[in-house]
Write a protein that holds these residues in place. Structure first.
Motif, PDB file in Angstrom:
ATOM      1  N   ALA A  24      16.880  48.175 -39.598  1.00 37.07           N
ATOM      2  CA  ALA A  24      17.001  46.790 -39.157  1.00 37.07           C
ATOM      3  C   ALA A  24      17.410  45.926 -40.337  1.00 37.07           C
ATOM      4  CB  ALA A  24      15.685  46.293 -38.576  1.00 37.07           C
ATOM      5  N   ILE A  25      18.053  44.795 -40.027  1.00 40.12           N
ATOM      6  CA  ILE A  25      18.316  43.758 -41.028  1.00 40.12           C
ATOM      7  C   ILE A  25      17.121  42.814 -40.975  1.00 40.12           C
ATOM      8  CG2 ILE A  25      19.856  41.959 -41.831  1.00 40.12           C
ATOM      9  CD1 ILE A  25      21.160  44.695 -41.826  1.00 40.12           C
ATOM     10  N   VAL A  26      16.410  42.660 -42.088  1.00 45.76           N
ATOM     11  CA  VAL A  26      15.194  41.859 -42.086  1.00 45.76           C
ATOM     12  C   VAL A  26      15.294  40.741 -43.116  1.00 45.76           C
ATOM     13  CG1 VAL A  26      13.816  43.849 -41.377  1.00 45.76           C
ATOM     14  CG2 VAL A  26      13.984  43.268 -43.812  1.00 45.76           C
ATOM     15  N   SER A  27      14.495  39.709 -42.886  1.00 42.47           N
ATOM     16  CA  SER A  27      14.328  38.625 -43.849  1.00 42.47           C
ATOM     17  C   SER A  27      13.023  38.855 -44.590  1.00 42.47           C
ATOM     18  CB  SER A  27      14.297  37.274 -43.118  1.00 42.47           C
ATOM     19  OG  SER A  27      13.930  36.233 -43.995  1.00 42.47           O
ATOM     20  N   ILE A  28      13.074  38.761 -45.913  1.00 38.75           N
ATOM     21  CA  ILE A  28      11.876  38.987 -46.716  1.00 38.75           C
ATOM     22  C   ILE A  28      11.903  38.053 -47.918  1.00 38.75           C
ATOM     23  CG2 ILE A  28      12.952  40.871 -48.037  1.00 38.75           C
ATOM     24  CD1 ILE A  28      10.167  42.218 -48.041  1.00 38.75           C
ATOM     25  N   ARG A  29      10.735  37.492 -48.248  1.00 44.58           N
ATOM     26  CA  ARG A  29      10.596  36.665 -49.456  1.00 44.58           C
ATOM     27  C   ARG A  29       9.575  37.360 -50.349  1.00 44.58           C
ATOM     28  NH1 ARG A  29      11.656  31.108 -50.070  1.00 44.58           N
ATOM     29  NH2 ARG A  29      11.667  30.856 -47.816  1.00 44.58           N
TER      30      ARG A  29
END
Length: 339
Positions: free
Chosen positions: A3-8
């Motif tokens: 999956a393409i995920v957003s992470i900080r």
């Protein structure tokens, strides 16, 4: 699954998009297990990405998709494996930038059969937003015998505006007026069916008067609502309806008081955020729009060639949304290396 995920990673750093392995979805009784084949980006993607908190699990974005049904929950009615469906999904759940996705069957419908999935994926979120604003919030009557009225769309060249022009023309008898300034935007909204186009940077009353319109019944403010508020208050009729979908930092609606204007917020995700009796209405809307697409009354709002989904191609699209420079929709095909 991939999956393409957003992470900080930590406070003080920007959230980033990466491809990584995440657990397969677990379907609930009303869910479809879907393999997304085509997805489209929206401003909601960068807003959720920017709100990603450090230390939390990566977030899968993506709320516009066409995909193949692989499995059905025990409470699903009307779908079976192999169906091609389209949907916008639920902002509380993982999105469509993934090999697999679980989506509530009540907010999905069979995708149009006469256009390619890469074209169909440009529409679900925006047609739901447009329909709900026009038909449910403004209560514009459907059918050729409905009130003629006038609808002014502020920012008509973007995804929702592109859908709203077409929904209004296909379902109602209103005169559609759109704000646009760049030549390519004027050409785009005209081809989609706008009756008239005015330049938001010039006097609205003067431009409307030139086309024989003194005041408008409905205003759909899709972008920069705070910047255009005074102009909107000038041209709306007494007892008119003003609706908005964006996120102005402040909005002094007292400018509408003398005209007793009704104010409407439209958020397509409200029905899934507060699940109620009207949840299935989104599936019904998408079913009707699918029919309109197959009849040739609504066209894809995809612009340019479909790109293969990747962290970098998605980020470029989100940058365009954030700058406010996008027309229509950017659509992505499923990565070839995904299962």
């Amino acid at each position: 699954m991939k999956a393409i995920v957003s992470i900080r990673h930590s406070s003080g750093t920007a959230a980033e998009l990466i491809e990584q392995e995440v657990p397969d979805p677990v379907i609930k009784p009303h869910d479809l297990l879907v393999r997304p084949l085509a997805t489209a980006s929206n401003p909601v993607d960068y807003k959720v990405k920017d709100s990603t908190e450090p230390g939390l699990a990566p977030r899968i974005l993506g709320w516009d998709a066409v995909g193949e049904v692989l499995g059905c929950g025990i409470a699903v009615i009307g779908f079976r494996p192999g169906d091609l469906v389209w949907y916008a999904g639920d902002i509380n759940r993982p999105g469509a930038y993934a090999e697999l996705q679980a989506v509530d069957s009540r907010i999905a419908a069979r995708a149009p059969s006469r256009i390619d999935p890469i074209d169909a994926a440009s529409l679900p979120l925006t047609v739901l937003t447009a329909w709900e604003l026009l038909i449910e919030r403004f209560r514009v009557q459907q059918g050729a015998q409905g009130s003629p009225g006038t609808l002014l769309i502020i920012g008509g060249a973007g995804g929702v505006g592109s859908a709203l022009i077409q929904i209004a023309r296909a379902l109602t008898n209103v005169k559609v007026i759109v704000t646009a300034s760049r030549p390519e935007s004027v050409d785009w909204v005209s081809k989609l069916g706008a009756h008239h186009v005015i330049n938001f940077a010039r006097s609205w009353p003067e431009q409307l008067s030139a086309i024989g319109v003194r005041q408008v019944d409905y205003i759909a403010s899709l972008t920069a609502s705070d910047e255009h508020l005074l102009s909107a208050a000038q041209v709306i009729k007494p007892f008119g309806s003003y609706g908005l979908i964006d996120d102005p930092k402040s909005l002094d609606i007292s400018v509408f008081k003398r005209k007793s204007v009704s104010i409407h917020w439209e958020l397509m995700f409200t029905k899934t955020l507060f699940e109620g009796e009207d949840l299935s209405s989104q599936g019904q809307i998408l079913h009707r729009v699918s029919e309109l697409v197959d009849l040739g009354q609504i066209r894809s709002t995809r612009l340019g060639s479909g790109l293969e989904l990747s962290a970098s191609s998605l980020q470029q699209s989100l940058d365009s949304h954030q700058r406010g420079s996008s027309r229509g929709k950017q659509v992505f095909s499923r990565p070839k290396h995904w299962r």
